[in-house]
Design a protein around this motif. Structure first.
Motif, PDB file in Angstrom:
ATOM      1  N   SER A   2       0.826  -1.202   0.000  1.00 52.12           N
ATOM      2  CA  SER A   2       0.000   0.000   0.000  1.00 52.12           C
ATOM      3  C   SER A   2       0.867   1.261   0.000  1.00 52.12           C
ATOM      4  O   SER A   2       2.060   1.208   0.316  1.00 52.12           O
ATOM      5  CB  SER A   2      -0.909   0.008   1.234  1.00 52.12           C
ATOM      6  N   ASP A   3       0.264   2.380  -0.356  1.00 53.88           N
ATOM      7  CA  ASP A   3       0.997   3.655  -0.351  1.00 53.88           C
ATOM      8  C   ASP A   3       1.501   3.983   1.050  1.00 53.88           C
ATOM      9  O   ASP A   3       2.604   4.497   1.216  1.00 53.88           O
ATOM     10  CB  ASP A   3       0.100   4.789  -0.864  1.00 53.88           C
ATOM     11  N   LYS A   4       0.681   3.665   2.060  1.00 49.71           N
ATOM     12  CA  LYS A   4       1.071   3.938   3.442  1.00 49.71           C
ATOM     13  C   LYS A   4       2.310   3.112   3.815  1.00 49.71           C
ATOM     14  O   LYS A   4       3.235   3.621   4.441  1.00 49.71           O
ATOM     15  CB  LYS A   4      -0.097   3.605   4.365  1.00 49.71           C
ATOM     16  N   SER A   5       2.338   1.851   3.386  1.00 46.45           N
ATOM     17  CA  SER A   5       3.493   0.986   3.668  1.00 46.45           C
ATOM     18  C   SER A   5       4.740   1.477   2.942  1.00 46.45           C
ATOM     19  O   SER A   5       5.837   1.481   3.503  1.00 46.45           O
ATOM     20  CB  SER A   5       3.197  -0.455   3.256  1.00 46.45           C
ATOM     21  N   LYS A   6       4.568   1.887   1.702  1.00 41.50           N
ATOM     22  CA  LYS A   6       5.706   2.415   0.938  1.00 41.50           C
ATOM     23  C   LYS A   6       6.274   3.655   1.600  1.00 41.50           C
ATOM     24  O   LYS A   6       7.488   3.833   1.690  1.00 41.50           O
ATOM     25  CB  LYS A   6       5.274   2.736  -0.493  1.00 41.50           C
ATOM     26  N   GLN A   7       5.376   4.520   2.058  1.00 42.20           N
ATOM     27  CA  GLN A   7       5.806   5.755   2.716  1.00 42.20           C
ATOM     28  C   GLN A   7       6.539   5.435   4.023  1.00 42.20           C
ATOM     29  O   GLN A   7       7.580   6.019   4.317  1.00 42.20           O
ATOM     30  CB  GLN A   7       4.595   6.649   2.988  1.00 42.20           C
ATOM     31  N   LYS A   9       8.147   2.671   4.773  1.00 42.25           N
ATOM     32  CA  LYS A   9       9.435   2.082   4.409  1.00 42.25           C
ATOM     33  C   LYS A   9      10.435   3.177   4.012  1.00 42.25           C
ATOM     34  O   LYS A   9      11.596   3.143   4.418  1.00 42.25           O
ATOM     35  CB  LYS A   9       9.256   1.086   3.267  1.00 42.25           C
ATOM     36  N   GLN A  10       9.978   4.153   3.255  1.00 40.83           N
ATOM     37  CA  GLN A  10      10.848   5.251   2.828  1.00 40.83           C
ATOM     38  C   GLN A  10      11.343   6.038   4.038  1.00 40.83           C
ATOM     39  O   GLN A  10      12.529   6.366   4.125  1.00 40.83           O
ATOM     40  CB  GLN A  10      10.095   6.169   1.863  1.00 40.83           C
TER      41      GLN A  10
END
Length: 86
Positions: A2-7, A9-10
């Motif tokens: 998900s976008d939240k997970s990607k964010q 992780k970043q």
């Protein structure tokens, strides 16, 4: 992912240099503590019971080698209903 997970992780990658010690904190319902401890049997858990005894705060400090490892711990803890990640 998900976008939240990607964010997330970043942000982890920007603020940590792997490998490094990482502190995970959770609030676990008292009736789920045994299951939580079984899931994380290989980790050293620091626990503190709430005043009312309904919850236990759990701290896990371990060496993580990547943001993916950190996220896997949160995903593992999320298997238990009612667990809050801090």
């Amino acid at each position: 992912m998900s976008d939240k997970s990607k964010q997330f992780k970043q942000v982890l990658d920007e603020h940590h240099e792997w490998p490094c010690p990482y502190i995970h904190k959770f609030i676990v319902p008292a009736d789920s503590l045994d299951r939580f401890q079984e899931l994380f049997a290989s980790e050293k858990l620091e626990t503190r019971q709430s005043r009312t005894g309904k919850y236990t705060s759990v701290t896990i400090v371990s060496t993580m080698c990547s943001a993916d490892e950190v996220m896997a711990v949160y995903e593992k803890a999320a298997q238990i209903p009612g667990v809050m990640s801090l």
